[in-house]
Scaffold this motif. Structure first.
Motif, PDB file in Angstrom:
ATOM      1  N   GLY A 316      34.561  40.537  38.797  1.00  0.00           N
ATOM      2  CA  GLY A 316      35.491  40.275  39.437  1.00  0.00           C
ATOM      3  C   GLY A 316      36.655  39.856  38.166  1.00  0.00           C
ATOM      4  N   ASN A 317      37.976  39.881  38.002  1.00  0.00           N
ATOM      5  CA  ASN A 317      39.165  39.219  37.818  1.00  0.00           C
ATOM      6  C   ASN A 317      38.727  37.894  37.325  1.00  0.00           C
ATOM      7  OD1 ASN A 317      41.764  38.432  36.751  1.00  0.00           O
ATOM      8  ND2 ASN A 317      42.206  41.008  35.926  1.00  0.00           N
ATOM      9  N   ALA A 318      39.109  37.536  35.987  1.00  0.00           N
ATOM     10  CA  ALA A 318      38.975  35.991  35.442  1.00  0.00           C
ATOM     11  C   ALA A 318      40.321  35.237  36.331  1.00  0.00           C
ATOM     12  CB  ALA A 318      38.800  36.293  33.526  1.00  0.00           C
ATOM     13  N   ILE A 324      42.489  31.884  42.752  1.00  0.00           N
ATOM     14  CA  ILE A 324      41.839  31.840  43.885  1.00  0.00           C
ATOM     15  C   ILE A 324      41.475  30.017  44.016  1.00  0.00           C
ATOM     16  CG2 ILE A 324      39.547  32.378  45.297  1.00  0.00           C
ATOM     17  CD1 ILE A 324      40.126  35.223  44.593  1.00  0.00           C
ATOM     18  N   VAL A 325      40.669  29.986  42.666  1.00  0.00           N
ATOM     19  CA  VAL A 325      40.092  28.048  43.127  1.00  0.00           C
ATOM     20  C   VAL A 325      40.710  26.892  42.700  1.00  0.00           C
ATOM     21  CG1 VAL A 325      38.463  26.666  41.790  1.00  0.00           C
ATOM     22  CG2 VAL A 325      37.865  28.928  42.095  1.00  0.00           C
ATOM     23  N   HIS A 397      43.209  35.055  50.139  1.00  0.00           N
ATOM     24  CA  HIS A 397      42.460  36.178  51.107  1.00  0.00           C
ATOM     25  C   HIS A 397      42.773  37.491  50.413  1.00  0.00           C
ATOM     26  CE1 HIS A 397      42.737  38.681  54.922  1.00  0.00           C
ATOM     27  NE2 HIS A 397      41.627  38.212  54.909  1.00  0.00           N
ATOM     28  N   GLU A 398      44.528  37.740  49.927  1.00  0.00           N
ATOM     29  CA  GLU A 398      44.913  39.287  49.562  1.00  0.00           C
ATOM     30  C   GLU A 398      43.944  39.378  48.232  1.00  0.00           C
ATOM     31  OE1 GLU A 398      49.022  41.305  47.267  1.00  0.00           O
ATOM     32  OE2 GLU A 398      48.663  39.662  48.792  1.00  0.00           O
ATOM     33  N   TYR A 399      43.632  38.624  46.924  1.00  0.00           N
ATOM     34  CA  TYR A 399      42.825  38.896  46.085  1.00  0.00           C
ATOM     35  C   TYR A 399      41.116  38.683  46.519  1.00  0.00           C
ATOM     36  CZ  TYR A 399      47.003  38.704  43.478  1.00  0.00           C
ATOM     37  OH  TYR A 399      48.338  38.945  42.751  1.00  0.00           O
ATOM     38  N   LEU A 403      38.695  41.994  45.342  1.00  0.00           N
ATOM     39  CA  LEU A 403      37.540  42.200  44.649  1.00  0.00           C
ATOM     40  C   LEU A 403      36.174  42.526  45.165  1.00  0.00           C
ATOM     41  CD1 LEU A 403      38.426  38.481  42.461  1.00  0.00           C
ATOM     42  CD2 LEU A 403      38.836  41.227  41.721  1.00  0.00           C
ATOM     43  N   GLY A 404      36.616  42.777  46.910  1.00  0.00           N
ATOM     44  CA  GLY A 404      35.421  43.450  47.559  1.00  0.00           C
ATOM     45  C   GLY A 404      34.516  42.378  47.826  1.00  0.00           C
TER      46      GLY A 404
END
Length: 430
Positions: A316-318, A324-325, A397-399, A403-404
């Motif tokens: 994913g993207n860092a 998210i976290v 939720h969106e990101y 990221l699949g």
């Protein structure tokens, strides 16, 4: 080999490069060239070499006009030459191909349909009236001077074949023209609908952003202002100053979190560019962030436990994973009472990385539904009166989806919530 829609767009041109009438013009020229290629050997077979030669000249002219409009963007000139020369060639064809006894009448109908299809609306009546006057005039000339229009068919069968072939050609070209017009109209209608939907969405996003700025950012900034005024204008005890400073730090931290979320969300809405992904070691990626939130949690007397497996990885993207976290930890701290416990863990298995953020809550049963992942401007107040904008979980939720992965939660019947984030552990395999 390109499929039909792709081939069709290559011939007519992309909507972003050419307006609808010009794309129809290109398609009509392509159809005319195909019809003329068919017409050349046909006229040789039925014994009309002069008509075959005229078809060759017409093909070369159509190809030149197509090149000028499609690749040199000289559509106005090409369209005018097409209308004039197309009509002129059919006038010549009338004299060379038996006049009223030949198929030229069909071709006049064809040129009228084609010209109307490719011309601006303001020119319709000019071309229609001139077409009718020309055909009537040719019939009058043949009636008055029949010797000017010789009968060119060597046998009766060739005439029937030529007229029938002309009829079929005209019908196919007219149907093709209507198909092109209808198809382009549908494309334009669908595109217009999509653009309207995008405008509605952008307007909604703009309203959300203004709602955030006007309400959710003004409120904590007003609190910060009030705290500073109290520190500067009133005589306060050391304990009161300490309490105010603590509240000031809490409000500032919450406001900064909101600003970060708003800026990231706004950038993603306006930018729209795809984020680059790479293989990330979860423990290394989140170590500094977890330590930061451990200190924040300690300020509320909350214990933050971290169990990040060294082998856990995410494709994913860092920046997105950290966002998210960050939102999940911030949300957990916000709704966990003093003396509570939060645990973040990460494991990898079968190509999946599972992130879990679990909190002990505030001692009351939690009632949540899937709407928490949707944007809203009214949110609950935290256990230390923290305020916030209803954007953090919506961003998660969106990101996560981008990221699949997927995100969900479970609520403890007594207290606390556990959030699960499932993301791919490795990139696509080729």
């Amino acid at each position: 080999m390109p499929d039909f829609p792709e081939l069709f767009q290559r011939i007519s041109g992309a909507p972003r490069d050419f307006p609808l009438t010009v794309r129809i013009f290109h398609s009509v020229l392509a159809i005319c060239m195909a019809a003329l290629i068919y017409n050349i050997p046909l006229n040789i077979v039925v014994g009309l070499p002069s008509i075959a030669l005229a078809s060759v000249i017409s093909f070369l002219l159509a190809f030149t006009l197509y090149y000028l409009s499609r690749y040199r963007h000289k559509t106005t000139i090409a369209r005018l030459v097409f209308c004039i020369t197309g009509t002129g060639l059919f006038v010549i064809n009338y004299f060379l191909n038996s006049g009223i006894d030949g198929p030229t009448g069909y071709f006049f109908v064809l040129i009228m349909v084609v010209v109307v299809a490719v011309s601006p609306v303001s020119e319709y009546w000019y071309w229609i009236i001139s077409n009718i006057i020309l055909l009537i005039g040719l019939h009058i000339i043949q009636y008055v001077h029949p010797e000017w229009v010789p009968y060119t068919y060597p046998a009766k069968g060739e005439r029937y074949i030529d007229i029938l072939s002309a009829y079929i050609t005209v019908v196919l070209v007219v149907l093709a023209c209507f198909y092109i017009i209808r198809k382009n109209y549908e494309s334009e209608r669908i595109e217009a609908g999509q653009n309207a939907a995008k405008l509605i969405q952008l307007d909604a996003e703009k309203n959300k952003l203004f709602s955030i700025i006007s309400h959710d950012l003004r409120s904590p900034l007003a609190h910060i202002q009030n705290y500073l005024e109290m520190l500067t204008e009133y005589e306060l005890s050391d304990q009161e100053r300490k309490d105010i400073k603590s509240q000031l730090l809490l409000s500032t931290r919450g406001t900064l979190d909101m600003v970060n979320n708003v800026l990231y969300w706004s950038k993603s809405q306006l930018d729209g560019r795809e984020q680059l992904s790479e293989t990330l070691n979860v423990a290394a990626l989140l170590k500094q962030q977890v330590e930061l939130f451990r200190n924040i949690a300690a300020g509320k007397q909350i214990d933050l436990e971290s169990i990040l497996m060294p082998e856990a990885t995410i494709w994913g993207n860092a920046d997105i994973v950290r966002l998210i976290v960050r939102n999940l930890l911030n949300n957990a701290i916000k709704f966990t009472a003093a003396g509570g416990r939060i645990r973040i863990s990460a494991t990898s298995s079968k190509g999946i990385c599972l992130l879990i953020v679990k909190d002990s809550g505030n001692g009351s049963p939690v009632k949540l539904n899937e709407e928490i992942f949707q944007f809203n401007t009214s949110t609950a107040t935290g256990t230390a009166n923290e305020t916030g904008v209803g954007l953090g979980l919506a961003l998660c939720h969106e990101y996560t989806t981008q990221l699949g992965g997927r995100i969900w939660f479970t609520a403890d019947p007594i207290s606390g919530v556990t959030f699960f984030v499932e993301l791919p552990a490795a990139g696509p395999q080729f």
